[in-house]
Design a protein around this motif. Structure first.
Motif, PDB file in Angstrom:
ATOM      1  N   ARG A  66       0.930  -1.116   0.126  1.00 44.60           N
ATOM      2  CA  ARG A  66       0.075  -0.189  -0.087  1.00 44.60           C
ATOM      3  C   ARG A  66       1.033   1.235  -0.088  1.00 44.60           C
ATOM      4  O   ARG A  66       0.470   2.162   0.614  1.00 44.60           O
ATOM      5  CB  ARG A  66      -0.978   0.084   1.125  1.00 44.60           C
ATOM      6  N   LYS A  68       1.658   3.480  -2.407  1.00 48.10           N
ATOM      7  CA  LYS A  68       1.144   4.627  -2.874  1.00 48.10           C
ATOM      8  C   LYS A  68       0.172   5.576  -2.273  1.00 48.10           C
ATOM      9  O   LYS A  68       0.030   6.766  -2.156  1.00 48.10           O
ATOM     10  CB  LYS A  68       0.270   4.309  -4.182  1.00 48.10           C
ATOM     11  N   ASP A  69      -0.477   4.964  -1.051  1.00 42.65           N
ATOM     12  CA  ASP A  69      -1.433   5.720   0.010  1.00 42.65           C
ATOM     13  C   ASP A  69      -0.533   5.434   1.312  1.00 42.65           C
ATOM     14  O   ASP A  69      -1.149   4.607   2.066  1.00 42.65           O
ATOM     15  CB  ASP A  69      -2.775   5.065  -0.198  1.00 42.65           C
ATOM     16  N   LYS A  72      -3.358   5.477   4.583  1.00 43.24           N
ATOM     17  CA  LYS A  72      -3.667   4.184   4.611  1.00 43.24           C
ATOM     18  C   LYS A  72      -2.753   3.146   5.079  1.00 43.24           C
ATOM     19  O   LYS A  72      -3.044   2.333   5.973  1.00 43.24           O
ATOM     20  CB  LYS A  72      -4.545   3.446   3.227  1.00 43.24           C
TER      21      LYS A  72
END
Length: 145
Positions: A66, A68-69, A72
């Protein structure tokens, strides 16, 4: 990304938690009729512990991808840390239950598996620190544009 330091910390947390599939976290010795009986408490022998163990092993691995975010990713690492604390609470509860059961154990000792969730929590804290450092770096680069 895979080459970031938080990915290493998350992978180490997952590997440490995976060690709980093979290691026991408590050893109780019972004396019955003059004969010693040894009982090992393992996460795989109790369904709620097994479910939480699967979650705390898989969640850091999913968190790695995860990248890229980052928000999150950070939340998922915190969730994994909370699940590790929950696993530790379940282990302590099971140890308390066996120490208060009939017959009473004559001796008991903590095994290496009892300390693995704590080590995983430390790795997760280091991963969160790395994620926040990346977030600060990206924000500072956005200001320069």
């Amino acid at each position: 990304m895979i080459q970031r330091i938080q990915s290493v910390w998350l992978l180490l947390a997952a590997l440490v938690n995976a060690g709980l599939f093979y290691l026991s976290y408590y050893k109780a010795i019972f004396l019955t009729n003059g004969e010693e009986t040894v009982k090992y408490l393992r996460a795989t022998s109790y369904l709620p512990s097994l479910v939480v163990l699967i979650v705390i092993t898989i969640l850091p691995l999913v968190t790695i991808f995860r990248f890229k975010d980052r928000k999150k990713q950070s939340r998922m690492a915190v969730l994994s840390m909370i699940a590790s604390i929950g696993f530790h609470a379940l282990a302590i509860m099971r140890i308390g239950n066996i120490n208060n059961s009939e017959p009473l154990p004559s001796d008991g000792s903590y095994q290496i598996g009892f300390f693995l969730p704590t080590i995983a929590i430390i790795f997760l804290l280091l991963a969160i620190k790395g994620i926040r450092k990346d977030e600060k770096l990206v924000k500072s680069l956005d200001r320069l544009r």
